[in-house]
Write a protein that holds these residues in place. Structure first.
Motif, PDB file in Angstrom:
ATOM      1  N   PRO A   1      -1.388   5.683  -4.982  1.00 21.27           N
ATOM      2  CA  PRO A   1      -2.781   5.284  -4.772  1.00 21.27           C
ATOM      3  C   PRO A   1      -3.078   4.770  -3.363  1.00 21.27           C
ATOM      4  O   PRO A   1      -4.237   4.662  -2.988  1.00 21.27           O
ATOM      5  N   SER A   2      -2.053   4.420  -2.572  1.00 24.02           N
ATOM      6  CA  SER A   2      -2.223   3.959  -1.182  1.00 24.02           C
ATOM      7  C   SER A   2      -3.224   2.817  -1.051  1.00 24.02           C
ATOM      8  O   SER A   2      -4.160   2.883  -0.254  1.00 24.02           O
TER       9      SER A   2
ATOM     10  N   MET B   1       4.319   0.892 -13.520  1.00 18.74           N
ATOM     11  CA  MET B   1       5.399   0.276 -12.751  1.00 18.74           C
ATOM     12  C   MET B   1       5.174   0.531 -11.279  1.00 18.74           C
ATOM     13  O   MET B   1       5.056   1.684 -10.852  1.00 18.74           O
ATOM     14  N   GLU B   2       5.099  -0.541 -10.494  1.00 17.59           N
ATOM     15  CA  GLU B   2       4.999  -0.396  -9.040  1.00 17.59           C
ATOM     16  C   GLU B   2       6.415  -0.212  -8.494  1.00 17.59           C
ATOM     17  O   GLU B   2       7.284  -1.047  -8.722  1.00 17.59           O
ATOM     18  N   ILE B   3       6.626   0.883  -7.770  1.00 10.60           N
ATOM     19  CA  ILE B   3       7.921   1.200  -7.169  1.00 10.60           C
ATOM     20  C   ILE B   3       7.773   1.092  -5.654  1.00 10.60           C
ATOM     21  O   ILE B   3       6.996   1.826  -5.046  1.00 10.60           O
ATOM     22  N   ALA B   4       8.531   0.172  -5.040  1.00  9.46           N
ATOM     23  CA  ALA B   4       8.469  -0.014  -3.592  1.00  9.46           C
ATOM     24  C   ALA B   4       9.028   1.211  -2.879  1.00  9.46           C
ATOM     25  O   ALA B   4       9.982   1.840  -3.341  1.00  9.46           O
ATOM     26  N   GLN B   5       8.439   1.544  -1.727  1.00  9.55           N
ATOM     27  CA  GLN B   5       8.901   2.703  -0.940  1.00  9.55           C
ATOM     28  C   GLN B   5       9.446   2.246   0.389  1.00  9.55           C
ATOM     29  O   GLN B   5       9.102   1.243   0.905  1.00  9.55           O
TER      30      GLN B   5
ATOM     31  N   SER C   1       0.822  -1.215   0.000  1.00  7.56           N
ATOM     32  CA  SER C   1       0.000   0.000   0.000  1.00  7.56           C
ATOM     33  C   SER C   1       0.854   1.263   0.000  1.00  7.56           C
ATOM     34  O   SER C   1       0.387   2.331  -0.367  1.00  7.56           O
ATOM     35  N   SER C   2       2.127   1.154   0.387  1.00 10.35           N
ATOM     36  CA  SER C   2       3.017   2.319   0.398  1.00 10.35           C
ATOM     37  C   SER C   2       3.694   2.564  -0.954  1.00 10.35           C
ATOM     38  O   SER C   2       4.367   3.573  -1.142  1.00 10.35           O
ATOM     39  N   SER C   3       3.496   1.652  -1.898  1.00 12.62           N
ATOM     40  CA  SER C   3       4.154   1.771  -3.208  1.00 12.62           C
ATOM     41  C   SER C   3       3.643   2.976  -3.989  1.00 12.62           C
ATOM     42  O   SER C   3       2.515   3.428  -3.812  1.00 12.62           O
TER      43      SER C   3
END
Length: 166
Positions: free
Chosen positions: A127-128, A162-166, A58-60
């Motif tokens: 988008p959380s 692209m999903e980018i991890a945070q 959810s943080s991505s």
């Protein structure tokens, strides 16, 4: 002195596919279409170019990149203008506009006006959520009498997520 870590495989301690690397690309999704989508509406309509991603975290952040050929035309005497929008909808939620582009030509000289080009929209979105999230391109024309056409069979539109991890 520099150190080197060499491994053949990294496995999560409790879940094999659950290694979290901040800043790393988690997944990539692409949507394409070569189906032309014409409108003469001054209200926003779907172009048919969409892609759906289900974020792992959810943080991505989601990097959305869209590119599509566009042709707008107007009958003699006025400028031609079209609007292209990048929008996001989370499953079961509302649609949010993330960006837009105004596209056109200043003919207005008594001749038919045509504008051809490629429209590109890019947004780093937060988008959380871990629910299915759809990104889409919508478009409309500036005034009645215009025609705007997105995509065609020889030059398809594309949207990459692209999903980018945070």
């Amino acid at each position: 002195m520099a150190s080197t870590l060499t491994v053949d495989n990294i496995v999560g301690a409790t879940i094999a596919g659950n290694v979290h690397v901040p800043g790393g690309v988690v997944q990539v999704v692409e949507g394409t279409t070569g189906t032309a989508n014409a409108t003469s509406s001054t209200s926003v309509v779907d172009s048919g170019l969409t892609a759906t991603i289900t974020p792992k975290y959810s943080s991505s952040k989601i990097l959305a990149i869209a590119s599509l050929p566009y042709h707008a035309t107007e009958e003699p005497g006025t400028d031609v203008t079209a609007y292209v929008f990048l929008k996001r909808t989370v499953s079961g939620g509302s649609t949010v506009e993330l960006g837009s582009c105004i596209f056109g030509d200043h003919g207005g000289n008594g001749n038919r006006s045509d504008a051809w080009g490629t429209v590109s929209l890019t947004k780093l979105d937060s988008p959380s959520t871990t629910s299915a999230t759809t990104y889409k391109i919508q478009h409309r024309v500036g005034n009645s009498g215009y025609t705007g056409t997105a995509m065609n069979s020889s030059n398809p539109g594309m949207i990459t997520l692209m999903e980018i991890a945070q």
